[in-house]
Design a protein around this motif. Sequence first.
Motif, mmCIF file in Angstrom:
data_model
loop_
_atom_site.group_PDB
_atom_site.id
_atom_site.type_symbol
_atom_site.label_atom_id
_atom_site.label_comp_id
_atom_site.label_asym_id
_atom_site.label_seq_id
_atom_site.Cartn_x
_atom_site.Cartn_y
_atom_site.Cartn_z
ATOM 1 N N GLY A 1 0.816 -1.197 0.000
ATOM 2 C CA GLY A 1 0.000 0.000 0.000
ATOM 3 C C GLY A 1 0.858 1.258 0.000
ATOM 4 N N ILE A 2 0.174 2.408 0.100
ATOM 5 C CA ILE A 2 0.820 3.716 0.054
ATOM 6 C C ILE A 2 0.521 4.470 1.345
ATOM 7 C CG2 ILE A 2 1.010 5.893 -1.216
ATOM 8 C CD1 ILE A 2 -0.123 4.450 -3.651
ATOM 9 N N THR A 3 1.535 5.114 1.913
ATOM 10 C CA THR A 3 1.341 5.918 3.111
ATOM 11 C C THR A 3 0.685 7.248 2.739
ATOM 12 O OG1 THR A 3 3.501 6.980 2.931
ATOM 13 C CG2 THR A 3 3.395 4.888 4.132
ATOM 14 N N ASP A 4 0.270 7.989 3.757
ATOM 15 C CA ASP A 4 -0.403 9.269 3.509
ATOM 16 C C ASP A 4 0.494 10.278 2.809
ATOM 17 O OD1 ASP A 4 -2.689 8.299 4.680
ATOM 18 O OD2 ASP A 4 -2.333 9.245 6.630
ATOM 19 N N ASP A 5 1.814 10.128 2.971
ATOM 20 C CA ASP A 5 2.725 11.075 2.329
ATOM 21 C C ASP A 5 3.263 10.551 1.004
ATOM 22 O OD1 ASP A 5 4.324 9.119 3.402
ATOM 23 O OD2 ASP A 5 5.796 10.488 4.283
ATOM 24 N N LEU B 1 -7.656 6.516 -6.269
ATOM 25 C CA LEU B 1 -8.615 5.906 -5.343
ATOM 26 C C LEU B 1 -8.077 5.930 -3.917
ATOM 27 C CD1 LEU B 1 -9.752 2.806 -7.453
ATOM 28 C CD2 LEU B 1 -11.012 4.934 -7.069
ATOM 29 N N ARG B 2 -6.777 5.682 -3.762
ATOM 30 C CA ARG B 2 -6.163 5.681 -2.428
ATOM 31 C C ARG B 2 -6.317 7.038 -1.751
ATOM 32 N NH1 ARG B 2 -4.330 7.154 1.596
ATOM 33 N NH2 ARG B 2 -2.514 6.402 2.799
ATOM 34 N N PHE B 3 -6.209 8.124 -2.515
ATOM 35 C CA PHE B 3 -6.280 9.461 -1.941
ATOM 36 C C PHE B 3 -7.660 10.097 -2.087
ATOM 37 C CE2 PHE B 3 -1.709 8.891 -2.470
ATOM 38 C CZ PHE B 3 -1.249 9.324 -1.236
ATOM 39 N N GLY B 4 -8.625 9.331 -2.579
ATOM 40 C CA GLY B 4 -10.006 9.803 -2.633
ATOM 41 C C GLY B 4 -10.239 10.952 -3.578
ATOM 42 N N ILE B 5 -9.553 10.939 -4.720
ATOM 43 C CA ILE B 5 -9.692 12.014 -5.704
ATOM 44 C C ILE B 5 -9.975 11.396 -7.076
ATOM 45 C CG2 ILE B 5 -8.259 13.706 -4.513
ATOM 46 C CD1 ILE B 5 -5.884 12.737 -6.166
ATOM 47 N N PRO B 6 -10.692 12.106 -7.942
ATOM 48 C CA PRO B 6 -10.990 11.543 -9.260
ATOM 49 C C PRO B 6 -9.812 11.609 -10.215
ATOM 50 C CG PRO B 6 -11.927 13.742 -9.088
ATOM 51 C CD PRO B 6 -11.362 13.417 -7.730
ATOM 52 N N ALA B 7 -8.933 12.594 -10.030
ATOM 53 C CA ALA B 7 -7.841 12.829 -10.970
ATOM 54 C C ALA B 7 -6.911 13.868 -10.356
ATOM 55 C CB ALA B 7 -8.386 13.332 -12.306
ATOM 56 N N THR B 8 -5.793 14.123 -11.042
ATOM 57 C CA THR B 8 -4.884 15.188 -10.623
ATOM 58 C C THR B 8 -4.432 15.976 -11.853
ATOM 59 O OG1 THR B 8 -2.733 14.075 -10.870
ATOM 60 C CG2 THR B 8 -3.964 13.651 -8.829
ATOM 61 N N THR B 9 -3.846 17.121 -11.580
ATOM 62 C CA THR B 9 -3.068 17.833 -12.581
ATOM 63 C C THR B 9 -1.611 17.482 -12.337
ATOM 64 O OG1 THR B 9 -4.647 19.669 -12.569
ATOM 65 C CG2 THR B 9 -2.470 20.091 -13.526
ATOM 66 N N ARG B 10 -0.894 17.150 -13.403
ATOM 67 C CA ARG B 10 0.494 16.711 -13.243
ATOM 68 C C ARG B 10 1.429 17.591 -14.070
ATOM 69 N NH1 ARG B 10 2.096 10.882 -15.490
ATOM 70 N NH2 ARG B 10 2.094 12.062 -17.454
ATOM 71 N N ALA B 11 2.413 18.157 -13.395
ATOM 72 C CA ALA B 11 3.487 18.891 -14.064
ATOM 73 C C ALA B 11 4.767 18.078 -13.916
ATOM 74 C CB ALA B 11 3.668 20.274 -13.437
ATOM 75 N N SER B 12 5.464 17.871 -15.016
ATOM 76 C CA SER B 12 6.675 17.054 -14.967
ATOM 77 C C SER B 12 7.772 17.741 -15.773
ATOM 78 C CB SER B 12 6.404 15.648 -15.502
ATOM 79 O OG SER B 12 5.698 15.676 -16.734
ATOM 80 N N PHE B 13 8.986 17.667 -15.256
ATOM 81 C CA PHE B 13 10.094 18.468 -15.753
ATOM 82 C C PHE B 13 11.171 17.582 -16.375
ATOM 83 C CE2 PHE B 13 8.233 20.254 -11.858
ATOM 84 C CZ PHE B 13 7.642 21.386 -12.385
ATOM 85 N N TYR B 14 12.080 18.233 -17.132
ATOM 86 C CA TYR B 14 13.162 17.481 -17.752
ATOM 87 C C TYR B 14 14.398 18.368 -17.869
ATOM 88 C CZ TYR B 14 14.982 13.505 -20.426
ATOM 89 O OH TYR B 14 15.702 12.407 -20.850
ATOM 90 N N LEU B 15 15.379 17.923 -18.607
ATOM 91 C CA LEU B 15 16.663 18.612 -18.652
ATOM 92 C C LEU B 15 16.569 20.010 -19.243
ATOM 93 C CD1 LEU B 15 18.885 17.169 -21.538
ATOM 94 C CD2 LEU B 15 16.440 16.808 -21.424
ATOM 95 N N TYR B 16 15.527 20.300 -20.017
ATOM 96 C CA TYR B 16 15.368 21.624 -20.616
ATOM 97 C C TYR B 16 14.399 22.516 -19.831
ATOM 98 C CZ TYR B 16 12.009 18.416 -22.797
ATOM 99 O OH TYR B 16 11.088 17.409 -23.012
ATOM 100 N N SER B 17 13.866 22.032 -18.720
ATOM 101 C CA SER B 17 12.931 22.826 -17.919
ATOM 102 C C SER B 17 13.677 23.917 -17.155
ATOM 103 C CB SER B 17 12.183 21.932 -16.925
ATOM 104 O OG SER B 17 11.428 20.949 -17.609
ATOM 105 N N THR B 18 12.987 25.035 -16.944
ATOM 106 C CA THR B 18 13.628 26.198 -16.326
ATOM 107 C C THR B 18 12.808 26.699 -15.137
ATOM 108 O OG1 THR B 18 12.436 27.820 -17.679
ATOM 109 C CG2 THR B 18 14.474 26.901 -18.599
ATOM 110 N N PRO B 19 13.452 27.450 -14.221
ATOM 111 C CA PRO B 19 12.686 28.075 -13.142
ATOM 112 C C PRO B 19 11.601 29.011 -13.673
ATOM 113 C CG PRO B 19 15.026 28.131 -12.639
ATOM 114 C CD PRO B 19 14.904 27.647 -14.058
ATOM 115 N N ALA B 20 11.861 29.664 -14.804
ATOM 116 C CA ALA B 20 10.863 30.560 -15.377
ATOM 117 C C ALA B 20 9.599 29.798 -15.770
ATOM 118 C CB ALA B 20 11.440 31.284 -16.594
ATOM 119 N N GLU B 21 9.749 28.559 -16.187
ATOM 120 C CA GLU B 21 8.567 27.754 -16.520
ATOM 121 C C GLU B 21 7.797 27.372 -15.258
ATOM 122 O OE1 GLU B 21 9.483 25.534 -20.689
ATOM 123 O OE2 GLU B 21 10.546 24.718 -18.942
ATOM 124 N N VAL B 22 8.500 27.139 -14.170
ATOM 125 C CA VAL B 22 7.824 26.905 -12.889
ATOM 126 C C VAL B 22 7.038 28.151 -12.493
ATOM 127 C CG1 VAL B 22 8.130 26.424 -10.437
ATOM 128 C CG2 VAL B 22 9.544 25.223 -12.130
#
Length: 418
Positions: free
Chosen positions: A155-159, A382-403
């Motif tokens: 299973g997964i912990t709360d964190d 289902l574990r966290f009781g939510i229907p979905a999430t928004t996901r942001a994912s970064f890579y080698l070309y990602s910048t602080p300005a994009e954050v």
Amino acid sequence: MTQLPGLLDTEAIRKDFPILDRQIHDGKKVVYLDNAATSQKPRQVLDALNAYYERHNANVHRGVHVLAEEATALYEGARDKVAAFINAPSRDEVIFTKNASESLNLVANMLGWADEPYRVDRETEIVITEMEHHSNIVPWQLLSQRTGAKLKWFGITDDGRLDLSNIDEIITEKTKIVSFTLVSNIMGTINPVETIIRRAQEVGALVCIDASQAAPHMVLDVQALQADFVAFTGHKMCGPTGIGVLWGRQELLEDLPPFLGGGEMIETVSMHSSTYAPAPHKFEAGTPPIAQAVGLGAAVDYLTSIGMDNIAAHEHAITEYAVKRLLEVPDLRIIGPSTAEDRGATLSFTLGDIHPHDVGQVLDEQGIAVRVGHHCARPVCLRFGIPATTRASFYLYSTPAEVDALVEGLEHVRNFFG
């Protein structure tokens, strides 16, 4: 401009990726934050694909003409590059597939058809985790249903960490295979590989690791991991779609049966029976993804030239900054670890009562590309009781300005729906 320690020279790197200069929605520059779904491709990979089709296109292995020999050399050269990239003891342990999903299905089917001591049957158990991508859940469910083996999971912990408090009860003497993700594709959690593998080895179970979210972002050393199988995909690591990798220990590949039958995987064929070629060809039936393998080889060259340690340090700095900035957004809840410790460059979150699809659509209007949904990891939602999430994912070309652009975009979302 925000300066962070450990950042790559993103100004130079971004020049290698033509798509990052694209403008959409009335001149807004693309802010690409969907790298966990697929990465963008540098010119070096695009050029390698074009050169293959323009100069070397032919089927591999059987031809004796110049083009066939060149195509074979390029294809097998890509295998050499991948083997070096993951520190495989032998190039023959590298199997090309069409994606990580096929790689994982290959392992599941091999074990379902295997003889002892590898066979999975009704007297045995299969262990996975609640945070897996569907590609590392469904094949094992199918194998369990087909063989009668018991399917178990951590299973997964709360964190957002794996709950290993009952590891001795989950992985037992009946366990034949433990298959788990190195890095969660939805939460970014980096899992404690050594602890899980140590317990699996104590009971004699095989270990399969889904490294789809690890291979693009960190050093992947299969010898150091000490797993039996490692699966990953090319399109998340600057390579083309249609190419994946399964690494397996040589002795296992020699003993286990093939999953697909056809051309190239045979040694001899009669109307009564067939014998099989040695690995890796034993598991590569039919015409392989030749151009895609060449493109993956070019991607490996590109990543190696930058350095996987450097990429990992860059992404850690970006992720640490992104966690800090996102936690400043009112009503935002990060699903998974809320620090940058032992986590990859993927952040999933909810924003108050606003549906993630609405969040994603409003962000898109500002040129910001994120992923919304359950990310092929519905049990986590289902574990966290939510229907979905928004996901942001970064890579080698990602910048602080994009954050910063993401955070500003989320404020716009809040105002729009407020």
